[in-house]
Scaffold this motif. Structure first.
Motif, PDB file in Angstrom:
ATOM      1  N   THR A 231      53.684   3.814 -69.680  1.00 51.60           N
ATOM      2  CA  THR A 231      54.456   4.164 -68.496  1.00 51.60           C
ATOM      3  C   THR A 231      55.057   2.892 -67.902  1.00 51.60           C
ATOM      4  O   THR A 231      54.361   1.901 -67.701  1.00 51.60           O
ATOM      5  N   GLN A 232      56.350   2.948 -67.634  1.00 55.08           N
ATOM      6  CA  GLN A 232      57.070   1.767 -67.171  1.00 55.08           C
ATOM      7  C   GLN A 232      56.961   1.611 -65.656  1.00 55.08           C
ATOM      8  O   GLN A 232      57.349   2.491 -64.893  1.00 55.08           O
ATOM      9  N   THR A 233      56.419   0.476 -65.242  1.00 53.67           N
ATOM     10  CA  THR A 233      56.391   0.109 -63.838  1.00 53.67           C
ATOM     11  C   THR A 233      57.579  -0.810 -63.578  1.00 53.67           C
ATOM     12  O   THR A 233      58.209  -1.293 -64.531  1.00 53.67           O
ATOM     13  N   PRO A 234      57.918  -1.063 -62.323  1.00 57.65           N
ATOM     14  CA  PRO A 234      59.030  -1.995 -62.063  1.00 57.65           C
ATOM     15  C   PRO A 234      58.834  -3.373 -62.693  1.00 57.65           C
ATOM     16  O   PRO A 234      59.784  -3.980 -63.171  1.00 57.65           O
ATOM     17  N   LYS A 235      57.610  -3.863 -62.737  1.00 60.07           N
ATOM     18  CA  LYS A 235      57.350  -5.171 -63.366  1.00 60.07           C
ATOM     19  C   LYS A 235      57.609  -5.115 -64.863  1.00 60.07           C
ATOM     20  O   LYS A 235      58.185  -6.037 -65.434  1.00 60.07           O
ATOM     21  N   LEU A 236      57.163  -4.055 -65.514  1.00 58.01           N
ATOM     22  CA  LEU A 236      57.391  -3.922 -66.954  1.00 58.01           C
ATOM     23  C   LEU A 236      58.875  -3.728 -67.263  1.00 58.01           C
ATOM     24  O   LEU A 236      59.368  -4.213 -68.283  1.00 58.01           O
ATOM     25  N   LYS A 237      59.578  -3.029 -66.390  1.00 59.03           N
ATOM     26  CA  LYS A 237      61.024  -2.872 -66.578  1.00 59.03           C
ATOM     27  C   LYS A 237      61.724  -4.220 -66.457  1.00 59.03           C
ATOM     28  O   LYS A 237      62.663  -4.514 -67.205  1.00 59.03           O
ATOM     29  N   LEU A 238      61.267  -5.049 -65.537  1.00 53.21           N
ATOM     30  CA  LEU A 238      61.847  -6.377 -65.375  1.00 53.21           C
ATOM     31  C   LEU A 238      61.589  -7.237 -66.611  1.00 53.21           C
ATOM     32  O   LEU A 238      62.482  -7.949 -67.081  1.00 53.21           O
ATOM     33  N   VAL A 239      60.402  -7.152 -67.159  1.00 46.48           N
ATOM     34  CA  VAL A 239      60.082  -7.905 -68.378  1.00 46.48           C
ATOM     35  C   VAL A 239      60.962  -7.429 -69.529  1.00 46.48           C
ATOM     36  O   VAL A 239      61.509  -8.244 -70.293  1.00 46.48           O
ATOM     37  N   ALA A 240      61.139  -6.126 -69.665  1.00 46.63           N
ATOM     38  CA  ALA A 240      61.998  -5.588 -70.722  1.00 46.63           C
ATOM     39  C   ALA A 240      63.441  -6.034 -70.520  1.00 46.63           C
ATOM     40  O   ALA A 240      64.143  -6.356 -71.486  1.00 46.63           O
ATOM     41  N   PHE A 241      63.888  -6.079 -69.278  1.00 44.91           N
ATOM     42  CA  PHE A 241      65.250  -6.545 -68.993  1.00 44.91           C
ATOM     43  C   PHE A 241      65.394  -8.027 -69.352  1.00 44.91           C
ATOM     44  O   PHE A 241      66.418  -8.430 -69.911  1.00 44.91           O
ATOM     45  N   LEU A 242      64.385  -8.836 -69.036  1.00 47.93           N
ATOM     46  CA  LEU A 242      64.444 -10.256 -69.380  1.00 47.93           C
ATOM     47  C   LEU A 242      64.487 -10.459 -70.895  1.00 47.93           C
ATOM     48  O   LEU A 242      65.189 -11.341 -71.386  1.00 47.93           O
ATOM     49  N   VAL A 243      63.747  -9.645 -71.636  1.00 46.98           N
ATOM     50  CA  VAL A 243      63.798  -9.725 -73.100  1.00 46.98           C
ATOM     51  C   VAL A 243      65.201  -9.366 -73.584  1.00 46.98           C
ATOM     52  O   VAL A 243      65.754 -10.026 -74.471  1.00 46.98           O
ATOM     53  N   LEU A 244      65.796  -8.338 -72.998  1.00 51.01           N
ATOM     54  CA  LEU A 244      67.164  -7.963 -73.349  1.00 51.01           C
ATOM     55  C   LEU A 244      68.144  -9.087 -73.017  1.00 51.01           C
ATOM     56  O   LEU A 244      69.030  -9.420 -73.810  1.00 51.01           O
ATOM     57  N   LEU A 245      67.956  -9.705 -71.874  1.00 49.23           N
ATOM     58  CA  LEU A 245      68.816 -10.815 -71.460  1.00 49.23           C
ATOM     59  C   LEU A 245      68.690 -11.997 -72.416  1.00 49.23           C
ATOM     60  O   LEU A 245      69.695 -12.590 -72.810  1.00 49.23           O
ATOM     61  N   ILE A 246      67.481 -12.320 -72.808  1.00 52.76           N
ATOM     62  CA  ILE A 246      67.278 -13.413 -73.759  1.00 52.76           C
ATOM     63  C   ILE A 246      67.936 -13.087 -75.101  1.00 52.76           C
ATOM     64  O   ILE A 246      68.526 -13.961 -75.736  1.00 52.76           O
ATOM     65  N   ALA A 247      67.854 -11.832 -75.517  1.00 53.33           N
ATOM     66  CA  ALA A 247      68.493 -11.431 -76.778  1.00 53.33           C
ATOM     67  C   ALA A 247      70.005 -11.577 -76.714  1.00 53.33           C
ATOM     68  O   ALA A 247      70.653 -11.842 -77.728  1.00 53.33           O
ATOM     69  N   PHE A 248      70.596 -11.425 -75.540  1.00 50.15           N
ATOM     70  CA  PHE A 248      72.041 -11.519 -75.399  1.00 50.15           C
ATOM     71  C   PHE A 248      72.515 -12.945 -75.122  1.00 50.15           C
ATOM     72  O   PHE A 248      73.715 -13.184 -75.015  1.00 50.15           O
ATOM     73  N   ILE A 249      71.608 -13.893 -75.009  1.00 48.23           N
ATOM     74  CA  ILE A 249      72.022 -15.279 -74.794  1.00 48.23           C
ATOM     75  C   ILE A 249      72.719 -15.826 -76.041  1.00 48.23           C
ATOM     76  O   ILE A 249      73.702 -16.563 -75.932  1.00 48.23           O
TER      77      ILE A 249
END
Length: 75
Positions: free
Chosen positions: A37-55
């Protein structure tokens, strides 16, 4: 030269759309692929991983931009 700029813009638009869709998917899902289950913190971590992938594509696009600017200046 014009074809280089058109392809650069089209590629940027495609990357932007992919990033936007990925961001929406990360923030809208309630459960991830592992069943967690995704909490706001886990969603933020997933977003950061996505951001790093797009660097990497961002760096490639900046190099391509510099190449286009220098090639246009030489003509």
């Amino acid at each position: 030269m014009k074809l280089r700029w058109i392809s650069w813009w089209v590629t940027n638009i495609i990357w932007f759309i992919l990033f936007a869709v990925g961001t929406v998917l990360v923030w809208m899902r309630e459960v991830d692929g592992a069943g967690v289950t995704q909490t706001p913190k886990l969603k933020l971590v997933a977003f950061l991983v996505l951001l790093i992938a797009f660097i990497i594509p961002i760096i490639i696009q900046v190099v391509w931009l510099i190449f286009n600017l220098r090639a246009g200046r030489n003509k």
